[in-house]
Design a protein around this motif. Structure first.
Motif, mmCIF file in Angstrom:
data_model
loop_
_atom_site.group_PDB
_atom_site.id
_atom_site.type_symbol
_atom_site.label_atom_id
_atom_site.label_comp_id
_atom_site.label_asym_id
_atom_site.label_seq_id
_atom_site.Cartn_x
_atom_site.Cartn_y
_atom_site.Cartn_z
ATOM 1 N N PHE A 1 128.584 18.131 32.605
ATOM 2 C CA PHE A 1 129.960 18.740 32.306
ATOM 3 C C PHE A 1 130.678 17.704 32.067
ATOM 4 O O PHE A 1 131.538 17.697 30.929
ATOM 5 N N LEU A 2 130.432 16.127 32.273
ATOM 6 C CA LEU A 2 131.444 15.169 32.078
ATOM 7 C C LEU A 2 130.944 14.900 30.407
ATOM 8 O O LEU A 2 132.100 14.735 29.634
ATOM 9 N N THR B 1 132.576 17.357 28.356
ATOM 10 C CA THR B 1 134.105 16.979 28.311
ATOM 11 C C THR B 1 134.663 16.261 27.313
ATOM 12 O O THR B 1 135.671 16.116 26.645
ATOM 13 N N CYS C 1 138.172 9.448 34.444
ATOM 14 C CA CYS C 1 137.337 10.562 33.783
ATOM 15 C C CYS C 1 136.541 11.264 34.588
ATOM 16 O O CYS C 1 136.400 12.545 34.449
ATOM 17 N N GLU D 1 138.239 13.423 37.022
ATOM 18 C CA GLU D 1 138.890 14.701 36.701
ATOM 19 C C GLU D 1 137.946 15.514 36.072
ATOM 20 O O GLU D 1 138.120 17.031 36.040
ATOM 21 N N SER D 2 136.686 15.107 35.611
ATOM 22 C CA SER D 2 135.523 16.281 35.182
ATOM 23 C C SER D 2 135.355 16.815 36.639
ATOM 24 O O SER D 2 134.873 17.866 36.466
ATOM 25 N N TYR E 1 135.149 20.733 37.137
ATOM 26 C CA TYR E 1 133.821 20.926 37.521
ATOM 27 C C TYR E 1 132.798 20.738 38.389
ATOM 28 O O TYR E 1 132.005 19.725 38.323
ATOM 29 N N PHE F 1 142.204 18.802 30.695
ATOM 30 C CA PHE F 1 141.659 17.588 30.973
ATOM 31 C C PHE F 1 142.335 16.361 30.887
ATOM 32 O O PHE F 1 142.733 15.863 29.865
ATOM 33 N N PRO G 1 134.549 23.879 26.258
ATOM 34 C CA PRO G 1 134.846 24.461 27.681
ATOM 35 C C PRO G 1 135.082 26.029 27.642
ATOM 36 O O PRO G 1 134.609 26.639 28.638
#
Length: 316
Positions: free
Chosen positions: A134-135, A138, A178, A181-182, A186, A233, A290
């Motif tokens: 997911f990171l 994103t 980051c 936040e990811s 998620y 994000f 996303p």
């Protein structure tokens, strides 16, 4: 854990991942069907049979790891940690070695060792793999963020392509924001369960003791009163001055309190190491967005998407 499998990594990973998914599917299906909460009924169901077959694969895998390490220690005459240190491996003692040593003095049995290995294999592999997926997706969808990470890495490494040191990892402040936040958007484990040992009042409702409660981390992290524009994000949410204004339990991707994830610091270092090495060599371009993600109920945050795609371009 101090061992490696001789079987091809693709075969091991594929079989292990399928087994984990089957167990997760069985757990969720049982939770959603109240009649299956009765053990007698559940043990006659096809869901139980599928779960047992998956658990057999998982236990075969972890038992192989344990036996391989035990054989290695025996063949090399290593009886204690001191013996391994004398072989020039001081500072590299493995978790599995500790468990095997405790087995000798009766502090743990074979089943206990296997349970611990199962836990570390699952919690240390599948969750991190999901978080990284997911990171990376994103970052690929956020060119401004990606460029800001790259600038931070350029300032830290100054063209060096070596594996980052601990000091260099600690300098990656924006990349850490980051990652956090990811994990907000998620969380690898979207729901956790807790057992109440005493009565509590939440939101004006009295919840009696001896109650199991489910905490939806996924929904908590998307509360607009805690995180304005929650679907966006915005790594700056995790700058020190922003974090200081929030309740400490408003962000719990690793749970919180005495039952929190013991590997969370290691995970952050692991993700920083991989992503920093990746972004120094490649520019990411989005394929999967996303909005394309379709989540399904599971013990981990999984999607119905067959795959999540990102394009990689060499940096000149």
């Amino acid at each position: 854990m101090g061992t490696s499998m001789h079987e091809s990594i693709e075969s091991v990973a594929s079989k292990y991942s399928r087994a984990i998914e089957e167990v997760g599917k069985a757990i969720i299906e049982r939770m959603c069907r109240i009649w299956l909460h009765v053990d007698y009924i559940y043990k006659w169901s096809n869901i139980f049979k599928a779960q047992e077959a998956a658990l057999k694969d998982l236990h075969t895998f972890t038992t192989s790891i344990i036996n391989e390490r035990r054989t290695y220690l025996q063949e090399n005459g290593i009886e204690t940690f001191e013996d391994e240190e004398s072989n020039g491996k001081k500072g590299r003692l493995a978790m599995l070695d500790l468990l095997l040593e405790k087995e000798k003095v009766g502090d743990i049995d074979v089943d206990g060792i296997r349970e611990e290995v199962d836990t570390f294999m699952f919690e240390g592999h599948d969750t991190t793999a999901q978080a990284l997926t997911f990171l990376i997706m994103t970052i690929a969808n956020e060119p401004r963020v990606q460029e800001k990470i790259y600038e931070e890495l350029r300032n830290i490494f100054k063209g060096n392509q070596n594996t980052p040191t601990t000091d260099e990892l600690n300098e990656m402040k924006y990349l850490e924001c980051c990652i956090k936040e990811s994990l907000r958007l998620y969380p690898s484990v979207p729901i956790i369960l807790r057992y109440l040992t005493e009565e509590i009042t939440i939101g004006g409702y009295i919840i009696p003791r001896n109650t199991h409660i489910h905490i939806s981390i996924y929904d908590l992290h998307r509360r607009a009163d805690l995180y304005p524009e929650p679907e966006r994000f915005i790594p700056e949410r995790f700058l020190p001055e922003a974090c200081a204004k929030r309740h400490p339990y408003a962000y719990i991707p690793f749970s919180a309190g005495p039952r929190n994830c013991i590997g969370q610091k290691f995970v952050m270092l692991e993700m920083k190491t991989l992503v920093s090495s990746l972004l120094r060599k490649y520019r990411l371009e989005a394929v999967t967005k996303p909005s394309d993600l379709k989540f399904r109920t599971d013990i981990l945050l999984r999607t119905n998407n067959e795959s999540i795609y990102v394009n990689f371009f060499n940096r000149c």
